[in-house]
Scaffold this motif. Structure first.
Motif, PDB file in Angstrom:
ATOM      1  N   LYS A   1      -9.091   7.783   3.744  1.00  0.00           N
ATOM      2  CA  LYS A   1      -9.890   8.165   4.908  1.00  0.00           C
ATOM      3  C   LYS A   1     -10.398   6.943   5.667  1.00  0.00           C
ATOM      4  N   GLN A   2     -10.267   5.762   5.052  1.00  0.00           N
ATOM      5  CA  GLN A   2     -10.884   4.572   5.628  1.00  0.00           C
ATOM      6  C   GLN A   2     -10.135   4.055   6.847  1.00  0.00           C
ATOM      7  N   PHE A   3     -10.878   3.346   7.706  1.00  0.00           N
ATOM      8  CA  PHE A   3     -10.242   2.544   8.751  1.00  0.00           C
ATOM      9  C   PHE A   3     -10.758   1.134   8.515  1.00  0.00           C
TER      10      PHE A   3
ATOM     11  N   SER B   1       4.849  -0.308   0.139  1.00  0.00           N
ATOM     12  CA  SER B   1       5.622   0.946   0.115  1.00  0.00           C
ATOM     13  C   SER B   1       4.726   2.060  -0.432  1.00  0.00           C
ATOM     14  N   SER B   2       3.588   2.270   0.248  1.00  0.00           N
ATOM     15  CA  SER B   2       2.578   3.235  -0.223  1.00  0.00           C
ATOM     16  C   SER B   2       3.146   4.616  -0.517  1.00  0.00           C
ATOM     17  N   THR B   3       4.153   5.057   0.262  1.00  0.00           N
ATOM     18  CA  THR B   3       4.630   6.434   0.092  1.00  0.00           C
ATOM     19  C   THR B   3       5.962   6.509  -0.669  1.00  0.00           C
TER      20      THR B   3
ATOM     21  N   SER C   1       7.923  -9.581   2.451  1.00  0.00           N
ATOM     22  CA  SER C   1       6.825 -10.539   2.484  1.00  0.00           C
ATOM     23  C   SER C   1       5.810 -10.124   1.430  1.00  0.00           C
ATOM     24  N   THR C   2       5.161 -11.105   0.835  1.00  0.00           N
ATOM     25  CA  THR C   2       4.123 -10.753  -0.126  1.00  0.00           C
ATOM     26  C   THR C   2       3.040 -11.827  -0.147  1.00  0.00           C
ATOM     27  N   MET C   3       1.796 -11.397  -0.082  1.00  0.00           N
ATOM     28  CA  MET C   3       0.644 -12.310  -0.136  1.00  0.00           C
ATOM     29  C   MET C   3       0.859 -13.535   0.743  1.00  0.00           C
ATOM     30  N   GLY C   4       0.587 -14.746   0.194  1.00  0.00           N
ATOM     31  CA  GLY C   4       0.743 -15.974   0.944  1.00  0.00           C
ATOM     32  C   GLY C   4       0.262 -17.141   0.099  1.00  0.00           C
TER      33      GLY C   4
ATOM     34  N   GLU D   1      -8.645  10.334  14.690  1.00  0.00           N
ATOM     35  CA  GLU D   1      -9.813   9.453  14.711  1.00  0.00           C
ATOM     36  C   GLU D   1      -9.382   7.987  14.542  1.00  0.00           C
ATOM     37  N   LYS D   2      -8.421   7.749  13.621  1.00  0.00           N
ATOM     38  CA  LYS D   2      -7.964   6.375  13.402  1.00  0.00           C
ATOM     39  C   LYS D   2      -7.186   5.857  14.618  1.00  0.00           C
ATOM     40  N   ARG D   3      -6.429   6.745  15.273  1.00  0.00           N
ATOM     41  CA  ARG D   3      -5.690   6.314  16.472  1.00  0.00           C
ATOM     42  C   ARG D   3      -6.678   5.886  17.549  1.00  0.00           C
TER      43      ARG D   3
ATOM     44  N   SER E   1       0.715   3.539  14.620  1.00  0.00           N
ATOM     45  CA  SER E   1       0.799   4.980  14.350  1.00  0.00           C
ATOM     46  C   SER E   1      -0.210   5.320  13.273  1.00  0.00           C
ATOM     47  N   SER E   2      -0.648   6.580  13.287  1.00  0.00           N
ATOM     48  CA  SER E   2      -1.520   7.072  12.228  1.00  0.00           C
ATOM     49  C   SER E   2      -1.414   8.588  12.179  1.00  0.00           C
ATOM     50  N   ARG E   3      -1.689   9.129  10.985  1.00  0.00           N
ATOM     51  CA  ARG E   3      -1.734  10.591  10.859  1.00  0.00           C
ATOM     52  C   ARG E   3      -3.037  11.126  11.420  1.00  0.00           C
TER      53      ARG E   3
ATOM     54  N   ASN F   1      -8.641  -3.080  -2.463  1.00  0.00           N
ATOM     55  CA  ASN F   1      -7.283  -3.037  -1.899  1.00  0.00           C
ATOM     56  C   ASN F   1      -6.521  -1.884  -2.525  1.00  0.00           C
ATOM     57  N   HIS F   2      -5.442  -1.487  -1.859  1.00  0.00           N
ATOM     58  CA  HIS F   2      -4.566  -0.435  -2.393  1.00  0.00           C
ATOM     59  C   HIS F   2      -4.103  -0.802  -3.805  1.00  0.00           C
ATOM     60  N   ARG F   3      -3.942  -2.103  -4.037  1.00  0.00           N
ATOM     61  CA  ARG F   3      -3.504  -2.602  -5.350  1.00  0.00           C
ATOM     62  C   ARG F   3      -4.423  -2.125  -6.488  1.00  0.00           C
TER      63      ARG F   3
HETATM   64  N1  LIG Z   1       2.961  -7.377  -0.978  1.00  0.00           N
HETATM   65  C1  LIG Z   1       1.689  -7.706  -0.826  1.00  0.00           C
HETATM   66  O1  LIG Z   1       1.306  -8.862  -0.946  1.00  0.00           O
HETATM   67  C2  LIG Z   1       0.709  -6.637  -0.456  1.00  0.00           C
HETATM   68  C3  LIG Z   1      -0.593  -6.997  -0.102  1.00  0.00           C
HETATM   69  C4  LIG Z   1      -1.462  -6.001   0.304  1.00  0.00           C
HETATM   70  C5  LIG Z   1      -1.030  -4.667   0.296  1.00  0.00           C
HETATM   71  N2  LIG Z   1       0.223  -4.359  -0.107  1.00  0.00           N
HETATM   72  C6  LIG Z   1       0.694  -2.974  -0.079  1.00  0.00           C
HETATM   73  O2  LIG Z   1       0.669  -2.551   1.279  1.00  0.00           O
HETATM   74  C7  LIG Z   1       0.273  -1.181   1.365  1.00  0.00           C
HETATM   75  C8  LIG Z   1      -0.957  -1.082   2.254  1.00  0.00           C
HETATM   76  O3  LIG Z   1      -2.038  -1.710   1.596  1.00  0.00           O
HETATM   77  P1  LIG Z   1      -3.541  -1.489   2.081  1.00  0.00           P
HETATM   78  O4  LIG Z   1      -4.445  -2.120   1.071  1.00  0.00           O
HETATM   79  O5  LIG Z   1      -3.649  -1.883   3.514  1.00  0.00           O
HETATM   80  O6  LIG Z   1      -3.577   0.105   1.905  1.00  0.00           O
HETATM   81  P2  LIG Z   1      -4.563   1.200   2.364  1.00  0.00           P
HETATM   82  O7  LIG Z   1      -5.807   0.555   2.945  1.00  0.00           O
HETATM   83  O8  LIG Z   1      -4.704   2.136   1.237  1.00  0.00           O
HETATM   84  O9  LIG Z   1      -3.748   1.913   3.589  1.00  0.00           O
HETATM   85  C9  LIG Z   1      -2.557   2.590   3.454  1.00  0.00           C
HETATM   86  C10 LIG Z   1      -2.260   3.349   4.779  1.00  0.00           C
HETATM   87  O10 LIG Z   1      -0.966   3.914   4.701  1.00  0.00           O
HETATM   88  C11 LIG Z   1      -0.924   5.108   5.465  1.00  0.00           C
HETATM   89  N3  LIG Z   1      -0.398   6.209   4.652  1.00  0.00           N
HETATM   90  C12 LIG Z   1      -0.760   6.524   3.403  1.00  0.00           C
HETATM   91  N4  LIG Z   1      -0.096   7.624   2.970  1.00  0.00           N
HETATM   92  C13 LIG Z   1       0.725   7.995   3.997  1.00  0.00           C
HETATM   93  C14 LIG Z   1       1.687   9.060   4.184  1.00  0.00           C
HETATM   94  N5  LIG Z   1       1.926   9.967   3.234  1.00  0.00           N
HETATM   95  N6  LIG Z   1       2.348   9.140   5.348  1.00  0.00           N
HETATM   96  C15 LIG Z   1       2.114   8.237   6.322  1.00  0.00           C
HETATM   97  N7  LIG Z   1       1.210   7.227   6.212  1.00  0.00           N
HETATM   98  C16 LIG Z   1       0.537   7.110   5.069  1.00  0.00           C
HETATM   99  C17 LIG Z   1      -2.333   5.438   5.868  1.00  0.00           C
HETATM  100  O11 LIG Z   1      -2.485   5.200   7.245  1.00  0.00           O
HETATM  101  P3  LIG Z   1      -2.962   6.371   8.246  1.00  0.00           P
HETATM  102  O12 LIG Z   1      -4.041   7.142   7.539  1.00  0.00           O
HETATM  103  O13 LIG Z   1      -3.435   5.617   9.420  1.00  0.00           O
HETATM  104  O14 LIG Z   1      -1.773   7.227   8.556  1.00  0.00           O
HETATM  105  C18 LIG Z   1      -3.206   4.500   5.018  1.00  0.00           C
HETATM  106  O15 LIG Z   1      -4.398   4.140   5.651  1.00  0.00           O
HETATM  107  C19 LIG Z   1       0.074  -0.717  -0.071  1.00  0.00           C
HETATM  108  O16 LIG Z   1       1.272  -0.119  -0.522  1.00  0.00           O
HETATM  109  C20 LIG Z   1      -0.193  -1.995  -0.826  1.00  0.00           C
HETATM  110  O17 LIG Z   1       0.145  -1.896  -2.189  1.00  0.00           O
HETATM  111  C21 LIG Z   1       1.100  -5.320  -0.472  1.00  0.00           C
END
Ligand SMILES: NC(=O)c1ccc[n+]([C@@H]2O[C@H](COP(=O)([O-])OP(=O)(O)OC[C@H]3O[C@@H](n4cnc5c(N)ncnc54)[C@H](OP(=O)(O)O)[C@@H]3O)[C@@H](O)[C@H]2O)c1
Length: 330
Positions: free
Chosen positions: A321-323, A254-256, A277-280, A195-197, A190-192, A41-43
């Protein structure tokens, strides 16, 4: 045992693969799981940046599936040999407006799933449906649970509504798309990445916006009832511009960037709802498992790496790069 730990140095420089970690032993009410697969996960990228120089080693990783190899005193819900998947939320049983005090996520501050074994409270080991492989079972975890609560408990999405999901390449976002389409809702993403779109459209998205598009222009005929945000600062205002008056924006990431400027006047004139919202809860985790089973929803697995190659998996995730999901096998 082998495992991928963070410690000693803040940031990714503190990540090390080790093969001399102590085998954990289950205490009262705990089980030991011999892991067969874990999900990234992004975490897992952000935890090392939130720790300090000199911090002790912690095994990262929140999602996983495996086989019960030992049980502690008093354990009743599972036995040695059972195949299980992990609910990554510790200490949040019933559905509630927010998690109770003491709620934790597997993989920091306690040890996580990027190792050969893990010890957890028995209630976090959920019987794995036999139809699911370990890799598939390990890919739901945080992402599917977060998507389920954000979309249904918080967002209250209905089949005759339209939802907008920015950053569709993310692990949670792909579940959001699959869940929303499963109930028949209209989905804009939306996606940058072109390929992902394309992949999102193949998966059922009704409209895919490029980050270069003027979103309000391309989607001017749309009436977006719900936005599920996780990209954060880079997209939040553009997402709000798409939302219909009286609509709801749910944010779970809030990845960015964590801070953004919002036009308050436009916000209150728009009568918007802004929900975090967070987890569950554990109840939502089982509701999510029922939902994916009833709708035959399998996670999209982008790539799979062996535990010894986990550094490559981290690089893959960091490059965005993942989808869908990235999986580790043991
Ligand atoms: N609160 C919670 O319980 C919880 C749970 C899970 C995740 N999260 C958070 O939610 C976010 C997503 O998690 P994930 O695991 O799904 O992440 P992930 O697989 O790393 O995906 C993040 C996506 O954000 C987009 N992105 C990244 N940088 C960007 C930029 N500069 N401009 C525009 N779009 C950008 C990308 O989509 P594209 O390439 O398609 O543009 C990327 O695939 C993370 O911040 C994570 O920490 C929170």
């Amino acid at each position: 045992m082998q495992g991928y730990v963070h410690g000693g140095v803040k940031g990714k420089e503190g990540l090390v693969f080790k093969d001399n970690l102590e085998e954990p032993r289950p205490g009262k009410g705990e089980v030991k799981i011999r892991l067969r697969a874990a999900g990234l996960n992004h975490r897992d990228l952000s935890v090392p940046t939130r720790r300090s120089n000199g911090d002790p080693d912690v095994i990262l990783g929140s999602d996983g599936a495996g086989i019960i190899s030992e049980v502690g005193e008093g354990v009743q819900s599972v036995k040695v040999g059972d195949e299980v998947l992990i609910n990554p939320g510790i200490g949040w049983k019933e559905n509630a407006a927010a998690p109770p005090e003491g709620f934790q996520i597997v993989g920091f501050p306690g040890d996580g799933t990027f190792a050969e074994s893990i010890v957890l409270p028995e209630e976090n080991a959920i019987q794995k449906p036999s139809s699911l492989s370990f890799e598939v079972a390990a890919s739901y975890g945080i992402a599917a649970l977060t998507a389920y609560r954000a979309l249904f408990t918080r967002g209250q999405l209905k089949s005759d509504q339209t939802v907008f999901i920015p950053g569709i390449g993310g692990g949670v976002a792909t579940f959001l798309l699959q869940f929303a389409k499963a109930i028949g809702a209209r989905v804009i993403v939306s996606s940058r990445s072109e390929e992902k779109r394309k992949k999102a459209l193949d998966l059922g998205a009704d409209l895919a916006l490029s980050n270069e598009d003027d979103w309000t222009n391309v989607a001017k005929e749309e009436k977006v009832d719900l936005v599920i945000e996780s990209v954060g600062a880079a997209t939040i205002n553009r997402s709000l511009d798409l939302l219909r008056s009286g609509g709801t924006l749910v944010i779970f990431g809030s990845s960015t960037g964590d801070t953004a400027e919002i036009n308050l006047r436009a916000f209150f004139y728009g009568q918007y709802n802004f929900l975090g919202s967070t987890m569950g809860s554990a109840d939502e985790f089982s509701a999510m498992l029922d939902f994916v089973t009833n709708h035959s929803i399998e996670p999209i697995i982008d790539a799979s790496y062996e535990l010894g190659q986990i550094e490559n998996a981290f690089n893959h995730l960091a490059e965005a790069k993942q989808f869908g999901k990235i999986v580790i096998t043991m």
